[in-house]
Design a protein around this motif. Structure first.
Motif, PDB file in Angstrom:
ATOM      1  N   VAL A   1     105.746 -91.899  -6.650  1.00 52.24           N
ATOM      2  CA  VAL A   1     106.519 -92.055  -7.878  1.00 52.24           C
ATOM      3  C   VAL A   1     107.757 -92.891  -7.559  1.00 52.24           C
ATOM      4  CG1 VAL A   1     107.751 -90.821  -9.692  1.00 52.24           C
ATOM      5  CG2 VAL A   1     105.725 -89.784  -8.659  1.00 52.24           C
ATOM      6  N   GLN A   2     107.953 -93.961  -8.298  1.00 53.88           N
ATOM      7  CA  GLN A   2     109.112 -94.824  -8.093  1.00 53.88           C
ATOM      8  C   GLN A   2     110.368 -94.191  -8.680  1.00 53.88           C
ATOM      9  OE1 GLN A   2     108.870 -97.486  -6.087  1.00 53.88           O
ATOM     10  NE2 GLN A   2     106.779 -96.740  -5.871  1.00 53.88           N
ATOM     11  N   ALA A   3     111.515 -94.680  -8.297  1.00 54.97           N
ATOM     12  CA  ALA A   3     112.805 -94.153  -8.751  1.00 54.97           C
ATOM     13  C   ALA A   3     113.142 -94.703 -10.133  1.00 54.97           C
ATOM     14  CB  ALA A   3     113.895 -94.496  -7.751  1.00 54.97           C
ATOM     15  N   ASP A   4     112.308 -94.369 -11.106  1.00 53.28           N
ATOM     16  CA  ASP A   4     112.472 -94.843 -12.472  1.00 53.28           C
ATOM     17  C   ASP A   4     112.073 -93.704 -13.400  1.00 53.28           C
ATOM     18  OD1 ASP A   4     112.267 -96.020 -14.968  1.00 53.28           O
ATOM     19  OD2 ASP A   4     110.934 -97.631 -14.326  1.00 53.28           O
ATOM     20  N   PRO A   5     112.941 -93.285 -14.312  1.00 61.02           N
ATOM     21  CA  PRO A   5     112.605 -92.182 -15.213  1.00 61.02           C
ATOM     22  C   PRO A   5     111.308 -92.394 -15.993  1.00 61.02           C
ATOM     23  CG  PRO A   5     114.946 -92.631 -15.339  1.00 61.02           C
ATOM     24  CD  PRO A   5     114.333 -93.723 -14.496  1.00 61.02           C
ATOM     25  N   ALA A   6     110.897 -93.632 -16.218  1.00 63.39           N
ATOM     26  CA  ALA A   6     109.633 -93.902 -16.907  1.00 63.39           C
ATOM     27  C   ALA A   6     108.435 -93.405 -16.099  1.00 63.39           C
ATOM     28  CB  ALA A   6     109.495 -95.395 -17.188  1.00 63.39           C
ATOM     29  N   GLU A   7     108.615 -93.220 -14.798  1.00 61.97           N
ATOM     30  CA  GLU A   7     107.543 -92.739 -13.931  1.00 61.97           C
ATOM     31  C   GLU A   7     107.151 -91.287 -14.248  1.00 61.97           C
ATOM     32  OE1 GLU A   7     106.146 -94.548 -10.513  1.00 61.97           O
ATOM     33  OE2 GLU A   7     106.045 -95.389 -12.519  1.00 61.97           O
ATOM     34  N   VAL A   8     108.033 -90.555 -14.893  1.00 65.84           N
ATOM     35  CA  VAL A   8     107.734 -89.157 -15.226  1.00 65.84           C
ATOM     36  C   VAL A   8     106.530 -89.095 -16.166  1.00 65.84           C
ATOM     37  CG1 VAL A   8     108.632 -87.027 -16.244  1.00 65.84           C
ATOM     38  CG2 VAL A   8     110.123 -88.460 -14.826  1.00 65.84           C
ATOM     39  N   GLY A   9     106.487 -89.973 -17.157  1.00 63.75           N
ATOM     40  CA  GLY A   9     105.341 -90.022 -18.066  1.00 63.75           C
ATOM     41  C   GLY A   9     104.061 -90.373 -17.336  1.00 63.75           C
ATOM     42  N   ARG A  10     104.146 -91.292 -16.390  1.00 66.43           N
ATOM     43  CA  ARG A  10     102.965 -91.661 -15.604  1.00 66.43           C
ATOM     44  C   ARG A  10     102.505 -90.479 -14.768  1.00 66.43           C
ATOM     45  NH1 ARG A  10     101.417 -94.284 -10.611  1.00 66.43           N
ATOM     46  NH2 ARG A  10     103.536 -94.201  -9.812  1.00 66.43           N
ATOM     47  N   ALA A  11     103.443 -89.714 -14.224  1.00 64.14           N
ATOM     48  CA  ALA A  11     103.083 -88.530 -13.431  1.00 64.14           C
ATOM     49  C   ALA A  11     102.376 -87.491 -14.304  1.00 64.14           C
ATOM     50  CB  ALA A  11     104.334 -87.928 -12.784  1.00 64.14           C
ATOM     51  N   ARG A  12     102.855 -87.296 -15.534  1.00 65.53           N
ATOM     52  CA  ARG A  12     102.195 -86.341 -16.439  1.00 65.53           C
ATOM     53  C   ARG A  12     100.772 -86.780 -16.745  1.00 65.53           C
ATOM     54  NH1 ARG A  12     107.420 -86.165 -19.206  1.00 65.53           N
ATOM     55  NH2 ARG A  12     106.639 -87.799 -20.575  1.00 65.53           N
ATOM     56  N   ARG A  13     100.582 -88.069 -17.049  1.00 61.18           N
ATOM     57  CA  ARG A  13      99.233 -88.566 -17.336  1.00 61.18           C
ATOM     58  C   ARG A  13      98.324 -88.417 -16.124  1.00 61.18           C
ATOM     59  NH1 ARG A  13     102.594 -92.250 -19.720  1.00 61.18           N
ATOM     60  NH2 ARG A  13     102.352 -93.778 -18.050  1.00 61.18           N
ATOM     61  N   TRP A  14      98.839 -88.707 -14.944  1.00 61.39           N
ATOM     62  CA  TRP A  14      98.062 -88.593 -13.708  1.00 61.39           C
ATOM     63  C   TRP A  14      97.633 -87.142 -13.485  1.00 61.39           C
ATOM     64  CZ3 TRP A  14      99.074 -86.062  -9.037  1.00 61.39           C
ATOM     65  CH2 TRP A  14      98.255 -86.424  -7.972  1.00 61.39           C
ATOM     66  N   VAL A  15      98.547 -86.210 -13.700  1.00 62.04           N
ATOM     67  CA  VAL A  15      98.222 -84.795 -13.510  1.00 62.04           C
ATOM     68  C   VAL A  15      97.150 -84.352 -14.495  1.00 62.04           C
ATOM     69  CG1 VAL A  15      99.146 -82.451 -13.787  1.00 62.04           C
ATOM     70  CG2 VAL A  15     100.390 -84.130 -12.443  1.00 62.04           C
ATOM     71  N   ARG A  16      97.286 -84.738 -15.761  1.00 60.27           N
ATOM     72  CA  ARG A  16      96.253 -84.378 -16.746  1.00 60.27           C
ATOM     73  C   ARG A  16      94.887 -84.886 -16.298  1.00 60.27           C
ATOM     74  NH1 ARG A  16     100.280 -86.108 -20.524  1.00 60.27           N
ATOM     75  NH2 ARG A  16     101.231 -84.300 -21.507  1.00 60.27           N
ATOM     76  N   SER A  17      94.861 -86.127 -15.810  1.00 56.66           N
ATOM     77  CA  SER A  17      93.613 -86.724 -15.351  1.00 56.66           C
ATOM     78  C   SER A  17      93.036 -85.975 -14.158  1.00 56.66           C
ATOM     79  CB  SER A  17      93.854 -88.194 -14.994  1.00 56.66           C
ATOM     80  OG  SER A  17      92.728 -88.753 -14.390  1.00 56.66           O
ATOM     81  N   ARG A  18      93.873 -85.630 -13.171  1.00 62.16           N
ATOM     82  CA  ARG A  18      93.392 -84.901 -11.996  1.00 62.16           C
ATOM     83  C   ARG A  18      92.867 -83.517 -12.388  1.00 62.16           C
ATOM     84  NH1 ARG A  18      94.527 -89.327 -10.889  1.00 62.16           N
ATOM     85  NH2 ARG A  18      92.348 -89.463 -11.350  1.00 62.16           N
ATOM     86  N   LEU A  19      93.569 -82.837 -13.294  1.00 62.08           N
ATOM     87  CA  LEU A  19      93.114 -81.511 -13.725  1.00 62.08           C
ATOM     88  C   LEU A  19      91.774 -81.612 -14.445  1.00 62.08           C
ATOM     89  CD1 LEU A  19      96.458 -79.928 -14.954  1.00 62.08           C
ATOM     90  CD2 LEU A  19      95.202 -79.387 -12.853  1.00 62.08           C
ATOM     91  N   LEU A  20      91.643 -82.595 -15.315  1.00 62.79           N
ATOM     92  CA  LEU A  20      90.382 -82.791 -16.028  1.00 62.79           C
ATOM     93  C   LEU A  20      89.256 -83.081 -15.042  1.00 62.79           C
ATOM     94  CD1 LEU A  20      88.995 -82.937 -18.765  1.00 62.79           C
ATOM     95  CD2 LEU A  20      89.597 -85.361 -18.860  1.00 62.79           C
TER      96      LEU A  20
END
Length: 158
Positions: free
Chosen positions: A10-29
Motif C-alpha cells: 500500500v502506497q503512502a496515499d489515502p486513496a490506497e485505502v479504497g484499493r485495500a478494501r476492494r482487494w480484501v473483498r476480492s480475496r475473501l470472495l
C-alpha cells in the motif's frame, strides 16, 4: 490447519485505502467468504481503519497481509477453520495509541482502534524490523458492523 497468506503493498496515499478494501473483498470472495456475511463486512472495516492509520500517521508505504485459515476436508473442499488474521506493517516505531473521540458525534477521526478493539476477538502490535506490525484476529462469529443496529430509535424520538 493450513493458512493461506496473501499481501498487498500500500502506497503512502489515502486513496490506497479504497484499493485495500476492494482487494480484501476480492480475496475473501476467492476464499469462499460471502461478501455480505458479517465477517466480510467486519474484515473490510477493520482493514480500512488499520490501513488508514498506517498511511495517515506514518506518511510511508505499508504492507497489508491477510492470513486465511483453511481446513482441508477429505472431500477436497476447503472451509474457514479458525480466526482470520489481518496484519498491517508500517515504517513507524511508534506504538498505536487508541484515542477516544469524545462526545463530539460529528468528529471524523479518533475511533479507528476503538472499532478494531470492539470488532475483533484480539488485537495488538509488535516491533517489526525498523517499524511495527499491527494485527487483529476476527472469528467466524464476527459482530455486524452496522453502527446504527443498536440504536434505540423509539427512545430518541421522545
Amino acid at each position: 490447519m493450513q493458512v493461506l497468506q496473501v499481501q498487498l503493498a500500500v502506497q503512502a496515499d489515502p486513496a490506497e485505502v479504497g484499493r485495500a478494501r476492494r482487494w480484501v473483498r476480492s480475496r475473501l470472495l476467492n476464499h469462499g467468504v460471502d461478501p455480505d456475511a458479517p465477517i466480510a463486512e467486519t474484515v473490510v472495516l477493520v482493514v480500512s481503519e488499520l490501513v488508514t492509520n498506517a498511511v495517515v500517521h506514518t506518511g510511508c508505504p505499508a504492507v497489508l497481509r491477510l492470513c486465511l485459515p483453511v481446513d482441508e476436508t477429505p472431500a477436497g473442499g476447503a472451509e474457514p477453520a479458525g480466526p482470520l488474521r489481518v496484519e498491517v506493517a508500517d515504517a513507524s516505531q511508534s506504538a498505536p495509541c487508541p484515542r477516544r473521540a469524545g462526545a463530539d458525534e460529528d468528529a471524523t477521526n479518533g475511533r479507528g482502534l476503538e472499532l478494531v478493539e470492539l470488532l475483533c476477538d484480539r488485537w495488538g502490535w509488535y516491533p517489526d524490523g525498523s517499524g511495527k506490525r499491527v494485527w487483529c484476529e476476527i472469528g467466524a462469529d464476527a459482530r455486524p458492523t452496522d453502527p446504527l443496529a443498536a440504536v434505540d430509535w423509539a427512545a430518541l424520538a421522545q
